[in-house]
Design a protein around this motif. Structure first.
Motif, mmCIF file in Angstrom:
data_model
loop_
_atom_site.group_PDB
_atom_site.id
_atom_site.type_symbol
_atom_site.label_atom_id
_atom_site.label_comp_id
_atom_site.label_asym_id
_atom_site.label_seq_id
_atom_site.Cartn_x
_atom_site.Cartn_y
_atom_site.Cartn_z
ATOM 1 N N SER A 134 0.855 -1.182 0.000
ATOM 2 C CA SER A 134 0.000 0.000 0.000
ATOM 3 C C SER A 134 0.892 1.234 0.000
ATOM 4 C CB SER A 134 -0.905 0.012 1.241
ATOM 5 O OG SER A 134 -1.611 1.244 1.329
ATOM 6 N N ALA A 135 0.478 2.255 -0.743
ATOM 7 C CA ALA A 135 1.240 3.498 -0.788
ATOM 8 C C ALA A 135 1.062 4.307 0.483
ATOM 9 C CB ALA A 135 0.815 4.328 -2.006
ATOM 10 N N ASP A 136 0.083 3.922 1.304
ATOM 11 C CA ASP A 136 -0.206 4.645 2.547
ATOM 12 C C ASP A 136 0.341 3.836 3.731
ATOM 13 O OD1 ASP A 136 -1.546 6.701 4.154
ATOM 14 O OD2 ASP A 136 -2.876 5.069 4.762
ATOM 15 N N PRO A 137 1.416 4.286 4.381
ATOM 16 C CA PRO A 137 2.035 3.502 5.461
ATOM 17 C C PRO A 137 1.090 3.090 6.584
ATOM 18 C CG PRO A 137 3.532 5.219 4.751
ATOM 19 C CD PRO A 137 2.220 5.484 4.056
ATOM 20 N N LEU B 152 -1.228 -5.368 7.938
ATOM 21 C CA LEU B 152 -0.340 -6.363 8.533
ATOM 22 C C LEU B 152 -0.874 -6.830 9.889
ATOM 23 C CD1 LEU B 152 3.143 -4.814 7.674
ATOM 24 C CD2 LEU B 152 2.181 -6.927 6.743
ATOM 25 N N GLY B 153 -1.467 -5.915 10.637
ATOM 26 C CA GLY B 153 -2.049 -6.289 11.922
ATOM 27 C C GLY B 153 -3.175 -7.294 11.768
ATOM 28 N N ARG B 154 -4.007 -7.081 10.762
ATOM 29 C CA ARG B 154 -5.091 -8.036 10.507
ATOM 30 C C ARG B 154 -4.535 -9.388 10.065
ATOM 31 N NH1 ARG B 154 -7.735 -3.269 8.891
ATOM 32 N NH2 ARG B 154 -6.818 -3.349 6.803
ATOM 33 N N ALA B 155 -3.497 -9.349 9.239
ATOM 34 C CA ALA B 155 -2.898 -10.599 8.760
ATOM 35 C C ALA B 155 -2.251 -11.373 9.906
ATOM 36 C CB ALA B 155 -1.854 -10.300 7.683
ATOM 37 N N TYR B 156 -1.679 -10.663 10.852
ATOM 38 C CA TYR B 156 -1.061 -11.322 12.006
ATOM 39 C C TYR B 156 -2.114 -12.096 12.797
ATOM 40 C CZ TYR B 156 1.752 -12.015 16.208
ATOM 41 O OH TYR B 156 2.434 -12.596 17.257
ATOM 42 N N ARG B 157 -3.247 -11.469 13.052
ATOM 43 C CA ARG B 157 -4.309 -12.137 13.803
ATOM 44 C C ARG B 157 -4.879 -13.310 13.020
ATOM 45 N NH1 ARG B 157 -9.959 -11.392 13.907
ATOM 46 N NH2 ARG B 157 -10.928 -12.275 15.799
ATOM 47 N N GLU C 142 10.152 -8.905 10.560
ATOM 48 C CA GLU C 142 10.839 -7.848 9.825
ATOM 49 C C GLU C 142 9.895 -7.080 8.911
ATOM 50 O OE1 GLU C 142 13.763 -5.333 9.320
ATOM 51 O OE2 GLU C 142 13.795 -7.040 10.717
ATOM 52 N N VAL C 143 8.873 -7.755 8.384
ATOM 53 C CA VAL C 143 7.895 -7.078 7.531
ATOM 54 C C VAL C 143 7.148 -6.017 8.329
ATOM 55 C CG1 VAL C 143 5.868 -7.376 6.061
ATOM 56 C CG2 VAL C 143 7.626 -9.144 6.124
ATOM 57 N N LEU C 144 6.767 -6.371 9.556
ATOM 58 C CA LEU C 144 6.093 -5.402 10.430
ATOM 59 C C LEU C 144 7.037 -4.251 10.772
ATOM 60 C CD1 LEU C 144 3.761 -4.505 12.264
ATOM 61 C CD2 LEU C 144 4.667 -6.045 14.027
ATOM 62 N N ARG C 145 8.292 -4.570 11.048
ATOM 63 C CA ARG C 145 9.272 -3.530 11.401
ATOM 64 C C ARG C 145 9.450 -2.532 10.241
ATOM 65 N NH1 ARG C 145 12.142 -4.659 15.505
ATOM 66 N NH2 ARG C 145 12.071 -6.885 14.982
ATOM 67 N N GLU C 146 9.468 -3.050 9.008
ATOM 68 C CA GLU C 146 9.613 -2.172 7.853
ATOM 69 C C GLU C 146 8.407 -1.251 7.704
ATOM 70 O OE1 GLU C 146 12.150 -1.568 5.848
ATOM 71 O OE2 GLU C 146 13.328 -2.863 7.172
ATOM 72 N N ALA C 147 7.223 -1.757 8.027
ATOM 73 C CA ALA C 147 6.019 -0.933 7.957
ATOM 74 C C ALA C 147 6.063 0.175 9.004
ATOM 75 C CB ALA C 147 4.774 -1.796 8.152
ATOM 76 N N VAL C 148 6.544 -0.163 10.188
ATOM 77 C CA VAL C 148 6.711 0.852 11.240
ATOM 78 C C VAL C 148 7.742 1.890 10.796
ATOM 79 C CG1 VAL C 148 7.527 1.264 13.592
ATOM 80 C CG2 VAL C 148 6.009 -0.678 13.113
ATOM 81 N N ARG C 149 8.817 1.425 10.187
ATOM 82 C CA ARG C 149 9.862 2.338 9.720
ATOM 83 C C ARG C 149 9.314 3.291 8.659
ATOM 84 N NH1 ARG C 149 13.448 -1.294 9.027
ATOM 85 N NH2 ARG C 149 14.558 -0.943 10.996
ATOM 86 N N ALA C 150 8.449 2.786 7.789
ATOM 87 C CA ALA C 150 7.847 3.643 6.764
ATOM 88 C C ALA C 150 6.953 4.704 7.391
ATOM 89 C CB ALA C 150 7.052 2.789 5.779
ATOM 90 N N CYS C 151 6.210 4.314 8.421
ATOM 91 C CA CYS C 151 5.371 5.289 9.129
ATOM 92 C C CYS C 151 6.221 6.381 9.766
ATOM 93 C CB CYS C 151 4.527 4.590 10.190
ATOM 94 S SG CYS C 151 3.141 3.638 9.542
#
Length: 206
Positions: free
Chosen positions: A85-88, A95-100, A136-145
Motif C-alpha cells: 500500500s502506498a499509505d504507510p 499487517l495487523g489483521r494478517a497477524y491475527r 521484519e515485515v512489520l518492522r519495515e512498515a513501522v519504519r515507513a510510518c
C-alpha cells in the motif's frame, strides 16, 4: 488425523509431506498434550513408519524445533503476502489483521511458538533468529510510518514494533484462551493495537 495422511501427501513431494506431518504433530500436541509428541504416536496417526519421521526431523527434539520454526515461517509468509500500500498507516493496519488471521488459522503452531506448549523445549539460537526475522515485515512498515511523519520524530522503530506486537499478542492470547468471545474478539484486537499505535503518533490518536 487420518492414518492415510502419509499415502495422501507423499505424492505431493517431500515439503508437502513434511508440512502435513508437522500439522499432525501440532494437532496431537494440542489435543493430547506433550505425551503425544513421540515418534511412535505421530507415525501411527500418520500411517507411516517412524523411519519417515527420523528422516525428516532426526528425533523428538527435532520435531519440537521444526514446529517452532514452521510456525514462524508461516507467519512470515502470511505477512509477506499482504498486498503493498502506498499509505504507510494502511499498510500497518493490513499487517495487523494478517497477524491475527495467521494466529487463528495456525493456532496449534501459535501455542508452540508462544505458549510453551512443549515442556523443556528451548529453541536453538538459529531458530530464535528465524522467529525474529518473521517480524521484519512489520518492522519495515513501522519504519515507513516513521519516515513519512506519522510517528513522532524521536520514536525508536524497534520499540514501536515491540509494543504493537505485544498488544497484538496479548489480545490474541486472550482470544485463544476463550476470554474474548467471538462477537467481540476482533474489536478488542483493533482497539488494543490502535491504542498501541496511538502512543507514538505525531498528532491526536485515530
Amino acid at each position: 488425523m487420518s492414518g492415510d495422511l502419509y499415502t495422501r501427501t507423499q505424492a505431493q513431494g517431500q515439503e508437502a509431506l513434511r508440512a502435513a506431518l508437522l500439522d499432525l504433530a501440532a494437532q496431537l500436541l494440542a489435543a493430547e498434550g506433550p505425551s503425544a509428541l513421540t515418534m511412535r504416536r505421530i507415525a501411527t496417526a500418520a500411517g507411516c513408519s517412524t523411519t519417515v519421521l527420523y528422516r525428516h526431523f532426526g528425533a523428538k527434539d527435532g520435531i519440537a524445533e521444526a514446529l517452532y520454526r514452521e510456525g514462524f515461517a508461516r507467519l512470515r509468509r502470511s505477512l509477506e503476502a499482504v498486498p503493498p500500500s502506498a499509505d504507510p498507516p494502511t499498510r500497518l493496519a493490513d499487517l495487523g489483521r494478517a497477524y491475527r488471521e495467521n494466529a487463528l488459522t495456525e493456532r496449534n503452531l501459535y501455542q508452540v511458538m508462544f505458549a510453551g506448549l512443549i515442556p523443556g523445549f528451548t529453541p536453538a539460537p538459529e531458530a530464535r533468529e528465524v522467529a525474529a526475522a518473521s517480524l521484519e515485515v512489520l518492522r519495515e512498515a513501522v519504519r515507513a510510518c516513521a519516515a513519512t511523519g506519522v510517528f513522532r520524530p524521536t520514536v525508536d522503530v524497534d520499540e514501536v514494533t515491540d509494543i504493537i506486537w505485544a498488544a497484538a499478542h496479548g489480545s490474541i492470547t486472550l482470544e485463544l484462551a476463550g476470554h474474548f468471545p467471538a462477537r467481540t474478539a476482533e474489536q478488542r484486537y483493533q482497539t488494543l493495537t490502535r491504542a498501541a499505535v496511538s502512543a507514538f503518533l505525531q498528532g491526536p490518536g485515530p
